[in-house]
Design a protein around this motif. Structure first.
Motif, short mmCIF file in Angstrom:
data_model
loop_
_atom_site.label_atom_id
_atom_site.label_comp_id
_atom_site.label_asym_id
_atom_site.label_seq_id
_atom_site.Cartn_x
_atom_site.Cartn_y
_atom_site.Cartn_z
N THR A 179 0.78 -1.30 0.17
CA THR A 179 0.05 -0.01 0.07
C THR A 179 0.78 1.25 0.00
OG1 THR A 179 -0.01 -0.12 2.44
CG2 THR A 179 -1.84 -1.10 1.43
N GLU A 180 2.12 1.24 0.16
CA GLU A 180 3.13 2.17 0.50
C GLU A 180 4.47 1.63 0.09
OE1 GLU A 180 4.32 5.62 3.37
OE2 GLU A 180 2.60 4.56 3.86
N ILE A 181 5.37 2.58 -0.59
CA ILE A 181 6.58 2.12 -0.85
C ILE A 181 7.53 3.34 -0.52
CG2 ILE A 181 8.31 1.46 -2.57
CD1 ILE A 181 6.12 -0.14 -3.97
N TYR A 182 8.50 2.98 0.16
CA TYR A 182 9.26 4.29 0.55
C TYR A 182 10.78 3.80 0.85
CZ TYR A 182 7.88 2.50 5.13
OH TYR A 182 7.61 1.66 5.98
N GLN A 183 11.81 4.74 0.89
CA GLN A 183 13.07 4.62 1.44
C GLN A 183 13.18 4.71 2.96
OE1 GLN A 183 15.96 3.75 -0.53
NE2 GLN A 183 14.51 3.17 -1.89
N LYS A 184 13.82 3.74 3.72
CA LYS A 184 14.39 4.22 5.13
C LYS A 184 15.80 3.59 5.38
CE LYS A 184 12.56 2.83 9.67
NZ LYS A 184 11.63 2.40 10.35
N ASN A 185 16.44 4.29 5.63
CA ASN A 185 18.09 4.08 6.06
C ASN A 185 18.66 3.19 4.89
OD1 ASN A 185 17.56 5.08 8.96
ND2 ASN A 185 16.85 3.01 9.62
N ALA A 186 18.30 4.02 3.64
CA ALA A 186 18.98 3.26 2.46
C ALA A 186 18.40 1.78 1.82
CB ALA A 186 20.41 3.31 2.28
N LEU A 187 17.45 1.43 2.75
CA LEU A 187 16.61 0.22 1.97
C LEU A 187 15.28 0.76 1.61
CD1 LEU A 187 17.14 -1.92 5.13
CD2 LEU A 187 18.47 -1.86 3.02
N GLN A 188 14.86 -0.07 0.56
CA GLN A 188 13.58 0.05 0.00
C GLN A 188 12.41 -0.58 0.71
OE1 GLN A 188 12.97 -0.58 -4.00
NE2 GLN A 188 10.94 -0.55 -4.13
N MET A 189 11.58 -0.06 1.46
CA MET A 189 10.46 -0.49 2.36
C MET A 189 9.36 -0.35 1.92
SD MET A 189 12.62 -1.53 4.69
CE MET A 189 11.56 -1.85 6.21
N ALA A 190 8.18 -0.98 2.62
CA ALA A 190 6.90 -0.85 2.14
C ALA A 190 5.82 -1.10 3.49
CB ALA A 190 6.38 -1.90 0.83
N ILE A 215 7.63 -3.61 5.90
CA ILE A 215 8.35 -4.73 5.31
C ILE A 215 9.44 -4.29 4.29
CG2 ILE A 215 8.15 -6.80 4.03
CD1 ILE A 215 6.43 -7.11 6.67
N CYS A 216 10.61 -5.16 4.33
CA CYS A 216 11.80 -4.82 3.41
C CYS A 216 11.31 -5.23 1.96
CB CYS A 216 12.96 -5.41 3.93
SG CYS A 216 14.47 -4.96 3.05
N LEU A 217 11.73 -4.34 0.94
CA LEU A 217 11.36 -4.92 -0.52
C LEU A 217 12.97 -5.19 -1.23
CD1 LEU A 217 8.84 -2.32 -1.73
CD2 LEU A 217 8.60 -4.43 -1.23
N GLU A 218 13.97 -5.08 -0.33
CA GLU A 218 15.37 -5.33 -1.12
C GLU A 218 15.34 -6.55 -2.04
OE1 GLU A 218 17.94 -3.06 -1.07
OE2 GLU A 218 16.52 -1.84 -0.63
N PHE A 219 14.74 -7.47 -1.75
CA PHE A 219 14.75 -8.98 -2.43
C PHE A 219 13.97 -8.66 -3.80
CE2 PHE A 219 15.55 -11.40 1.57
CZ PHE A 219 16.79 -10.89 1.78
#
Length: 80
Positions: free
Chosen positions: A10-21, A32-36
């Motif tokens: 429902t939302e995607i953003y950057q947090k501490n240089a990681l792609q999160m959602a 949740i982390c989207l890095e994979f």
């Protein structure tokens, strides 16, 4: 036993240089982390395990998975 749970992004953003959602699990939103799965986009359904999206799935697959998890839960409650 490990279990991955489907949810909707429902939302995607950057947090501490990681792609999160933010992912919605039937009314409960979790970070949740989207890095994979960098190809993930808003509205996608994701399979989540241990705070990470491990794969993407379509809406039909997500709904079927949720139904199966609910059936197992009902069965477990009946047996206990």
């Amino acid at each position: 036993m490990c279990l991955a749970i489907p949810g909707k992004i429902t939302e995607i953003y950057q947090k501490n240089a990681l792609q999160m959602a933010k992912i919605d699990f039937g009314g409960v939103a979790k970070e949740i982390c989207l890095e994979f799965v960098p190809e993930a986009k808003l509205g996608d359904y994701a399979l989540v395990h241990a705070g990470f999206v491990i794969s993407l799935m379509n809406e039909t697959e997500a709904e079927e998975s949720i139904q199966l998890i609910q059936e197992v839960s009902r069965f477990d409650n009946e047996v206990s």
